[in-house]
Design an enzyme around this catalytic site. Structure first.
Site, short mmCIF file in Angstrom:
data_model
loop_
_atom_site.label_atom_id
_atom_site.label_comp_id
_atom_site.label_asym_id
_atom_site.label_seq_id
_atom_site.Cartn_x
_atom_site.Cartn_y
_atom_site.Cartn_z
N GLU A 198 19.26 -34.86 14.29
CA GLU A 198 20.70 -34.80 14.57
C GLU A 198 20.96 -35.79 15.67
O GLU A 198 20.21 -35.82 16.66
CB GLU A 198 21.12 -33.42 15.11
CG GLU A 198 21.27 -32.32 14.12
CD GLU A 198 22.00 -31.10 14.75
OE1 GLU A 198 22.72 -31.27 15.75
OE2 GLU A 198 21.82 -30.00 14.22
N GLU A 254 18.26 -25.28 16.57
CA GLU A 254 18.29 -25.41 18.03
C GLU A 254 17.87 -24.14 18.76
O GLU A 254 18.60 -23.65 19.65
CB GLU A 254 19.67 -25.91 18.48
CG GLU A 254 20.02 -27.23 17.80
CD GLU A 254 21.26 -27.93 18.33
OE1 GLU A 254 22.14 -27.25 18.86
OE2 GLU A 254 21.34 -29.17 18.20
#
Ligand SMILES: *[C@@H]1O[C@H](CO)[C@@H](O)[C@H](O)[C@H]1NC(C)=O
Ligand SMILES: *[C@@H]1O[C@H](CO)[C@@H](O)[C@H](O)[C@H]1NC(C)=O
Ligand SMILES: *[C@@H]1O[C@H](CO)[C@@H](O)[C@H](O)[C@H]1NC(C)=O
Ligand SMILES: *[C@@H]1O[C@H](CO)[C@@H](O)[C@H](O)[C@H]1NC(C)=O
Ligand SMILES: *[C@@H]1O[C@H](CO)[C@@H](O)[C@H](O)[C@H]1NC(C)=O
Ligand SMILES: *[C@@H]1O[C@H](CO)[C@@H](O)[C@H](O)[C@H]1NC(C)=O
Ligand SMILES: *[C@@H]1O[C@H](CO)[C@@H](O)[C@H](O)[C@H]1NC(C)=O
Length: 352
Positions: free
Chosen positions: A298, A190
């Site tokens: 995810e 991320e």
């Protein structure tokens, strides 16, 4: 009750096989995994390389194989700013006054070695990620503090931080360079560069992915990003904006990036579970335009009754794979993870 009976059924299955015989690679909009072009279902267990008991690693791999989950994403980083107590696994230390240390010992990368070995024995393909944007397990913040950088966003352009990051990548890649059970290397978990021009992250992705391809031309390389910064959203929809310094299109367009990654957490982003459909569609569209596969790597809905609906949207948009966050198991040291129930719901939705 249902959950425990499924887990014990899985535990009885033992899979002992040889490693894959070919590298995973893009095949049109999906992937060829062990020579077979296919969509895949997968999951995440960030913690598996931090376990100290080999049989605990094997239990997880056995259950994944029995569930037909093909790809597993794990943390290939564990950065510390002080030496942990004995028995606690760490991979790299940043302690002021000493040079950074890459721990290749039995409480270091040897633990990740076992994860790769067990993945090979169970026909699981691994995504290995090199650094966290978040401060869990050290992350970019460990580098930022050690090198005395002015801001977290300076990490991407700091010569000293990038040199050590590349040194770490080289140490990990060298260990598993010939393993066909590595699905892909991933630059960061991320990555965000809040308020930065998107060229900062794009340039860092370009440099780092080219560096990895130079070390290892055989494995795929991906980013590990949330997939922010693309068109298709309502005006003022933050995750579609470039507020976190990302352009999903420009990053995926780089020749050294093999496939696109994105995440999906509507409840954290002020959206509802239905909104997920357009997020899935818009990312698939960028992949189609660029001729590269895209995966939902995810996800966690507000209400797990919608997992199956999301998985159906993944399939109907020809998204190459989905990997729920995250898998949990009961191991010798107790439950990994607290989010086990959530992941078992994901498992159930795949089985049902
Ligand atoms: C695992 O992969 C090997 C190598 O391709 C294959 O021979 C074997 O059948 C696979 N085993 C299972 C259980 O899928
Ligand atoms: C570590 O060193 C850096 C660079 O000299 C300095 O900016 C930072 O404050 C130090 N951190 C700690 C925790 O002492
Ligand atoms: C990770 O992202 C968040 C959100 O933009 C930011 O606050 C944080 O500083 C980032 N971490 C680093 C080390 O850049
Ligand atoms: C990526 O790197 C290559 C090789 O250095 C360079 O030619 C290209 O312009 C770069 N692309 C971007 C978008 O930075
Ligand atoms: C979910 O959000 C979208 C906007 O993103 C809105 O159009 C829709 O009505 C919302 N659905 C529900 C059930 O609230
Ligand atoms: C989740 O959705 C189901 C089906 O719509 C509903 O019965 C349940 O109450 C919801 N759970 C929560 C926690 O909102
Ligand atoms: C490792 O895990 C196995 C299986 O759960 C357990 O039987 C064994 O006692 C554990 N070993 C250690 C040293 O904790």
């Amino acid at each position: 009750m249902r959950i425990s009976s499924i887990l014990s059924a899985c535990a009885a299955v033992s899979v002992a096989t040889a490693a894959f015989s070919s590298y995973a690679k893009p095949s049109n909009n999906v992937f060829s995994i062990d020579g077979e072009a296919q969509y895949f279902a997968g999951t995440n267990t960030y913690w598996i390389g931090f376990l100290t008991n080999n049989s605990d690693v094997d239990i997880v791999m056995t259950h994944l194989a029995a569930s037909k989950l093909k790809v597993l994403r794990v943390w290939g980083f564990n950065d510390v700013t002080s030496t942990p107590s004995s028995g606690t696994v760490w991979y790299q230390s940043f302690i002021n006054g000493s040079d950074p240390v890459i721990n290749t010992g039995s409480d270091g990368l040897e633990r990740l070695d076992y994860v790769v070995q067990s993945a090979e024995a169970h026909n699981i393909s691994l995504i290995i990620n090199f650094v966290n944007n978040w401060s869990d397990y050290g992350g970019m913040a460990a580098y930022v503090s050690y090198y005395g950088l002015s801001a977290n966003t300076a990490w991407y352009t700091s010569t000293a931080a990038q040199a050590q990051y590349q040194k770490y990548i080289a140490a990990v890649v060298a260990r598993y360079k010939t393993s066909k059970n590595i699905f892909a290397w991933e630059l960061a978990n991320e990555p965000r560069c809040s308020g930065c021009d998107t060229s900062v992250i794009t340039s860092w992705v370009n440099t780092t992915s080219a560096y990895i391809k130079g070390l290892d031309p055989n494995h795929m390389v991906a980013i590990g990003d949330e997939g922010f910064g693309l068109s298709g959203g309502a005006s003022g929809d933050y995750v579609y904006s470039s507020g976190e310094g990302e352009s999903f299109h420009d990053n995926l367009a780089l020749s050294t990036i093999d496939f696109g990654t994105y995440h999906l957490y509507p409840s954290s982003w002020g959206e509802n579970d239905t909104w997920a459909q357009q997020w899935i569609q818009n990312h698939a569209d960028v992949g189609t335009a660029l001729g590269k596969p895209v995966i939902l790597e995810e996800y966690g809905p507000t209400n797990h009754t919608v997992d199956l609906t999301w998985q159906q949207w993944v399939l109907s948009t020809q998204t190459a794979g989905d990997m729920y966050w995250q898998y949990g198991d009961t191991l010798s040291g107790g439950r990994r993870l607290m989010m086990g129930i959530r992941s078992i719901m994901g498992l159930l939705s795949l089985i049902l």
